[in-house]
Design a protein around this motif. Structure first.
Motif, short mmCIF file in Angstrom:
data_model
loop_
_atom_site.label_atom_id
_atom_site.label_comp_id
_atom_site.label_asym_id
_atom_site.label_seq_id
_atom_site.Cartn_x
_atom_site.Cartn_y
_atom_site.Cartn_z
N GLY A 19 8.28 -3.99 9.11
CA GLY A 19 7.32 -2.91 8.93
C GLY A 19 6.49 -2.61 10.17
O GLY A 19 5.85 -1.57 10.27
N GLY A 64 1.67 -0.75 12.02
CA GLY A 64 3.03 -0.37 12.39
C GLY A 64 2.91 1.07 12.88
O GLY A 64 2.65 1.35 14.04
N GLY A 65 3.04 2.01 11.93
CA GLY A 65 2.63 3.39 12.21
C GLY A 65 1.13 3.54 12.05
O GLY A 65 0.50 4.34 12.71
N GLY A 66 0.58 2.73 11.14
CA GLY A 66 -0.87 2.67 11.01
C GLY A 66 -1.47 3.15 9.70
O GLY A 66 -2.66 3.41 9.64
N SER A 67 -0.66 3.22 8.61
CA SER A 67 -1.23 3.81 7.39
C SER A 67 -2.12 2.87 6.60
O SER A 67 -3.14 3.30 6.06
CB SER A 67 -0.13 4.39 6.49
OG SER A 67 0.69 3.38 5.95
N ASN A 68 -1.77 1.57 6.53
CA ASN A 68 -2.69 0.69 5.80
C ASN A 68 -3.97 0.52 6.60
O ASN A 68 -5.07 0.48 6.03
CB ASN A 68 -2.02 -0.64 5.40
CG ASN A 68 -2.09 -1.74 6.45
OD1 ASN A 68 -3.03 -2.52 6.49
ND2 ASN A 68 -1.09 -1.80 7.32
N SER A 89 -1.79 -6.04 3.26
CA SER A 89 -1.05 -4.81 2.98
C SER A 89 0.11 -4.98 2.01
O SER A 89 0.49 -4.03 1.34
CB SER A 89 -0.54 -4.22 4.30
OG SER A 89 0.25 -5.17 5.00
N GLY A 90 0.68 -6.20 1.93
CA GLY A 90 1.82 -6.36 1.04
C GLY A 90 2.10 -7.80 0.70
O GLY A 90 1.58 -8.72 1.34
N GLU A 98 4.02 -8.59 7.75
CA GLU A 98 3.13 -7.59 8.38
C GLU A 98 1.68 -8.05 8.23
O GLU A 98 0.93 -8.13 9.20
CB GLU A 98 3.31 -6.22 7.72
CG GLU A 98 4.65 -5.54 7.97
CD GLU A 98 5.73 -5.97 6.98
OE1 GLU A 98 5.46 -6.85 6.13
OE2 GLU A 98 6.86 -5.44 7.07
N HIS A 127 0.81 -1.22 0.00
CA HIS A 127 0.00 0.00 0.00
C HIS A 127 0.84 1.27 0.00
O HIS A 127 0.34 2.34 -0.27
CB HIS A 127 -0.89 0.01 1.25
CG HIS A 127 -0.09 0.11 2.52
ND1 HIS A 127 0.71 -0.92 2.98
CD2 HIS A 127 0.08 1.13 3.40
CE1 HIS A 127 1.31 -0.53 4.09
NE2 HIS A 127 0.94 0.70 4.37
N LYS A 128 2.15 1.18 0.32
CA LYS A 128 2.95 2.40 0.53
C LYS A 128 2.98 3.30 -0.71
O LYS A 128 3.13 4.51 -0.60
CB LYS A 128 4.35 2.02 0.96
CG LYS A 128 4.38 1.49 2.39
CD LYS A 128 5.70 1.75 3.08
CE LYS A 128 5.60 1.41 4.55
NZ LYS A 128 5.51 -0.06 4.76
N SER A 151 4.11 6.98 6.85
CA SER A 151 2.95 6.44 7.56
C SER A 151 2.13 7.59 8.15
O SER A 151 2.48 8.76 7.96
CB SER A 151 3.40 5.45 8.64
OG SER A 151 2.27 4.76 9.15
C1 PLP Z 1 5.30 -0.63 6.02
C2 PLP Z 1 4.34 -1.75 5.97
C3 PLP Z 1 3.36 -1.94 6.98
C4 PLP Z 1 3.29 -1.09 8.22
O1 PLP Z 1 3.07 0.27 7.98
P1 PLP Z 1 1.66 0.94 8.28
O2 PLP Z 1 1.92 2.39 8.13
O3 PLP Z 1 1.24 0.55 9.65
O4 PLP Z 1 0.70 0.43 7.27
C5 PLP Z 1 2.45 -2.97 6.84
N1 PLP Z 1 2.50 -3.81 5.79
C6 PLP Z 1 3.42 -3.68 4.81
C7 PLP Z 1 3.42 -4.65 3.68
C8 PLP Z 1 4.37 -2.66 4.87
O5 PLP Z 1 5.30 -2.54 3.90
#
Ligand code: PLP
Length: 393
Positions: free
Chosen positions: A306, A235-239, A377-378, A353, A88-89, A192
């Motif tokens: 992550g 992690g930081g919480g963006s996804n 997320s990945g 993650e 998602h980044k 994030s």
């Molecule tokens: C970086 C990452 C995360 C954690 O980052 P968030 O900001 O919490 O989303 C989660 N999954 C993947 C695949 C990542 O690369």
């Protein structure tokens, strides 16, 4: 939005912009301009076009049939793993590079821990022909050598951060120092929903495409745009914030955020921030973070690079405190097992993650008609070595 940021940059008790005075002009410029730029029709058209034709959106909402049978509910995967660069980044990186261009910036800086955000940033800089400098802790550069090579191949300069613990927080310090020294021509792309306001809100808006698409796709699959549960790792919480965003005001939708417990919340090697943390200031915002009684940041641990972060974004801290979302944690072992299960039951090797979010399914009880969305997320390509070592193949 009831759960959105207020005009002072706060979510309840959390957020704000706790920055050194020398950064004030940079952050203030962003604060004044980001909403107008993001809401501009020309910006939206360019953002949507790149998400479609470069990233490959919309990402599918996949009905996982074998998982649905196993867990006794309709389980859907939101396939961010299929995005260009594998997570998602890229959604946020595209949004911020377009914003930087409109601010007239000629140079991009970023910090990276595992290298995933650095790769996404180097990618969009190559796309736009803009100079890119990525700061990375010396130890992380050694641990994540393939991502260092990727960034270099994409034309970025990778600068080692060799102070302190030589990891993410030191890279963040170096990036901030660079930004203070280059306020006029440089934009700092944070990866994030963390950092001083307006970053948490800006990144959440760019990632909110995840839940915007999910609503439409769920309606097609099930006849209802609202699921019973939405799950995502933090992690930081963006996804997670992207996955929650358009469901926040639908109070009947249960939101579940999964943190990394590492070797266990009581083991001393963990990244379960809401369980172990207290309120304080981290990377420019008031939030919840892991800290010693005298306020030193505690070095987090997770098998997943992550999720190996000592805080969470301020909006998550707020959602946790007011109980709008549930925060739970999953250990390394539980996540690795879930990653293997998903590989062998659905033919999808998830990022470690994302495996944390999948592992939470084992701990939940569903009704047969429940619709459950998990943010994948990945993809797991970057983690193959870790999986293989863990399982001893
Ligand atoms: C970086 C990452 C995360 C954690 O980052 P968030 O900001 O919490 O989303 C989660 N999954 C993947 C695949 C990542 O690369």
């Amino acid at each position: 939005m009831k759960y959105g940021v207020n005009e002072h940059g706060y979510y309840g008790d959390f957020g704000g912009a706790y920055i050194p005075e020398m950064l004030y002009p940079n952050v203030e410029e962003l604060r004044q301009q980001y909403i107008n730029i993001i809401n501009d029709e020309g910006f939206k058209a360019e953002f949507d076009d790149l998400l479609k034709n470069y990233v490959g959106r919309p990402s599918p909402l996949y009905h996982a049939k074998r998982y649905s049978e196993k867990y006794g509910a309709n389980i859907f995967f939101k396939r961010e793993d299929l995005n260009h660069t594998g997570s998602h980044k890229i959604n946020n990186a595209i949004g911020q590079i377009l914003l930087a261009k409109r601010l007239g910036k000629k140079r991009i800086i970023a910090e990276t821990g595992a290298g995933q955000h650095g790769v996404a940033t180097a990618t969009v800089c190559a796309l736009m022909g803009i100079e890119c400098v990525v700061y990375m802790g010396e130890i992380d550069m050694a641990r994540q050598a393939p991502n260092v090579s990727r960034m270099k191949m994409l034309g970025a300069t990778v600068r080692p951060a060799s102070s302190g613990s030589k990891t993410l927080k030191d890279a963040t310090n170096e990036a901030l120092r660079d930004w203070i020294g280059n306020p006029v021509d440089t934009h700092y792309i944070i990866g994030s929903v963390v950092g001083p306001y307006p970053y948490p809100d800006m990144v959440a808006r760019f990632q909110s495409v995840i839940s915007e698409e999910t609503k439409k796709q769920l309606l097609e699959h099930t006849g209802n745009e609202l699921p019973q549960y939405v799950l995502a790792c933090v992690g930081g919480g963006s996804n997670a914030m992207g996955m929650f965003y358009h469901f926040l005001d639908d109070e009947q939708v249960k939101l579940v955020a999964i943190e990394a417990a590492g070797k266990g919340v009581d083991s001393g090697e963990s990244a379960a921030t809401t369980f172990l943390g207290q309120e304080g200031v981290l990377h420019g915002s008031r939030t919840i973070l892991m800290q010693t009684p005298d306020g030193q940041v505690v070095e987090p641990y997770s098998i997943s690079a992550g999720l190996d972060y000592p805080g969470i974004g301020p909006q998550h801290a707020h959602l946790y405190k007011i109980n709008r979302a549930q925060y739970v944690s999953v250990t390394d072992d539980e996540a690795m097992k879930a990653g293997l299960l998903c590989s062998q039951m659905e033919g999808i090797i998830p990022a470690i993650e994302s495996s944390h979010a999948l592992a939470q399914l084992e701990k939940m009880k569903f009704d047969i008609n429940d619709n459950v969305v998990i943010c994948l997320s990945g993809r797991g390509d970057k983690d193959l070595d870790t999986y293989i070592k863990y399982f001893g193949y």
